[in-house]
Design a protein around this motif. Structure first.
Motif, PDB file in Angstrom:
ATOM      1  N   GLU A  74       0.897  -0.980   0.226  1.00 20.26           N
ATOM      2  CA  GLU A  74      -0.152   0.230  -0.047  1.00 20.26           C
ATOM      3  C   GLU A  74       0.738   1.359   0.324  1.00 20.26           C
ATOM      4  N   CYS A  77       2.498   1.805  -3.643  1.00 22.81           N
ATOM      5  CA  CYS A  77       0.861   2.092  -4.781  1.00 22.81           C
ATOM      6  C   CYS A  77       1.253   3.522  -4.281  1.00 22.81           C
ATOM      7  N   ASP A  80       3.906   5.551  -5.592  1.00 23.53           N
ATOM      8  CA  ASP A  80       3.469   5.649  -7.434  1.00 23.53           C
ATOM      9  C   ASP A  80       2.972   6.707  -7.079  1.00 23.53           C
ATOM     10  N   ARG A  98       8.346   3.456 -11.354  1.00 23.01           N
ATOM     11  CA  ARG A  98       6.750   2.539 -10.381  1.00 23.01           C
ATOM     12  C   ARG A  98       8.161   2.435  -8.952  1.00 23.01           C
ATOM     13  N   TYR A 100       6.562   0.293  -6.759  1.00 28.41           N
ATOM     14  CA  TYR A 100       5.018  -1.082  -6.751  1.00 28.41           C
ATOM     15  C   TYR A 100       5.971  -1.973  -7.814  1.00 28.41           C
ATOM     16  N   PRO A 218      -2.398  -3.318  -3.856  1.00 27.96           N
ATOM     17  CA  PRO A 218      -2.915  -1.844  -4.822  1.00 27.96           C
ATOM     18  C   PRO A 218      -4.872  -2.000  -4.537  1.00 27.96           C
ATOM     19  N   TYR A 221      -4.946   0.588  -1.002  1.00 32.91           N
ATOM     20  CA  TYR A 221      -4.671   1.676  -1.505  1.00 32.91           C
ATOM     21  C   TYR A 221      -5.498   2.321  -2.290  1.00 32.91           C
TER      22      TYR A 221
END
Length: 257
Positions: A74, A77, A80, A98, A100, A218, A221
């Motif tokens: 989380e 993400c 990002d 990225r 993640y 993901p 988040y």
């Protein structure tokens, strides 16, 4: 600019893998110390209690590893999303590096437990069937050993016994899988040998729980982001509703006039 971005990406990759590896290594060591601290309860002579206690410890550890992985996923993400929004604000069209990464999380988890796995592989390859080892003679027998009839019979006890390397490595291996050791402790030497053979596999479930938890990052988040947006939108909705009511009242007064 490109070289700076490439260096930052490489540092992010190394940092992500190293962070996951250190996290797994630390919790594996902590898991072993917990097993030692509660050894009297986990090695209970009552089979049902022993199975229940060790199973609870394994399930609790699995839930903890899963939660750690989910939290890390989380956070990555979120990083990002923040980076992408910052680039969009300044109209920067360069790709976002990225944070993640499922592969980096899995590799980090595997590297974290790899020292114990290496020891486990060595023990699995070199383990031999358990044999009985003579114990030290009690001190009061030393006087009798000077008598030829007794001393010759007890010479076998005076042999120098060298502890093989496998026995030393086994200590580290079993430290990492203590609940499994406690579960089979009363099943005899054959079970102990089987445990030595499969010990590397028994070190994988908990790091796997971390990697699986990371995969939920993901979704977690997105759920958190939607919740925050809904909380922020409530004051705006109340203001809009209040403004509509004020306009409606004003229109009603104008109609009366």
């Amino acid at each position: 600019m490109s070289q700076t971005g490439s260096a930052g990406s490489a540092a992010s990759v190394k940092g992500g893998i190293a962070g996951a590896a250190l996290r797994i290594l630390g919790f594996t060591a902590a898991f072993g110390f917990v097993g030692l601290m509660f050894a009297p309860a986990l090695m209970s002579d009552n089979a049902a209690l022993r199975v229940a206690m060790n199973s609870a410890l394994l399930l609790g550890a699995g839930a903890l590893y899963f939660s750690l992985g989910a939290g890390k996923g989380e956070d990555d993400c979120k990083a990002d999303f923040t980076r992408a929004r910052a680039k969009a604000a300044i109209h920067d069209v360069t790709p976002v590096n990225r944070v993640y990464s499922r592969s980096r999380a899995a590799l980090g988890a595997l590297l974290g437990v790899s020292p114990f796995i290496i020891l486990g592989v060595i023990v699995a390859a070199t383990a031999q069937p358990y044999t009985y080892t003579l114990q030290d003679l009690p001190g009061w027998l030393s006087a009798y050993t000077r008598q030829p009839d007794v001393g010759r019979a007890l010479e076998y006890y005076n042999r120098e016994i060298i502890t093989p390397l496998t026995d030393w490595l086994r200590i580290g291996v079993r430290f990492a899988i203590l609940p499994f050791v406690y579960l089979i402790a009363s099943l005899g030497d054959a079970a102990s040998l089987a445990l030595d053979r499969i010990s590397p596999l028994l070190m994988l479930p908990l790091p796997a729980c971390y990697a699986i938890g990371y995969l939920t990052g993901p979704a977690r988040y997105e759920k958190t982001r939607r919740f925050i947006e809904s909380v922020k939108s409530k004051p705006r909705m109340r203001l809009k509703k209040k403004a509509r009511e004020q306009r409606r009242r004003k229109d009603e007064r104008n109609q009366l006039i």
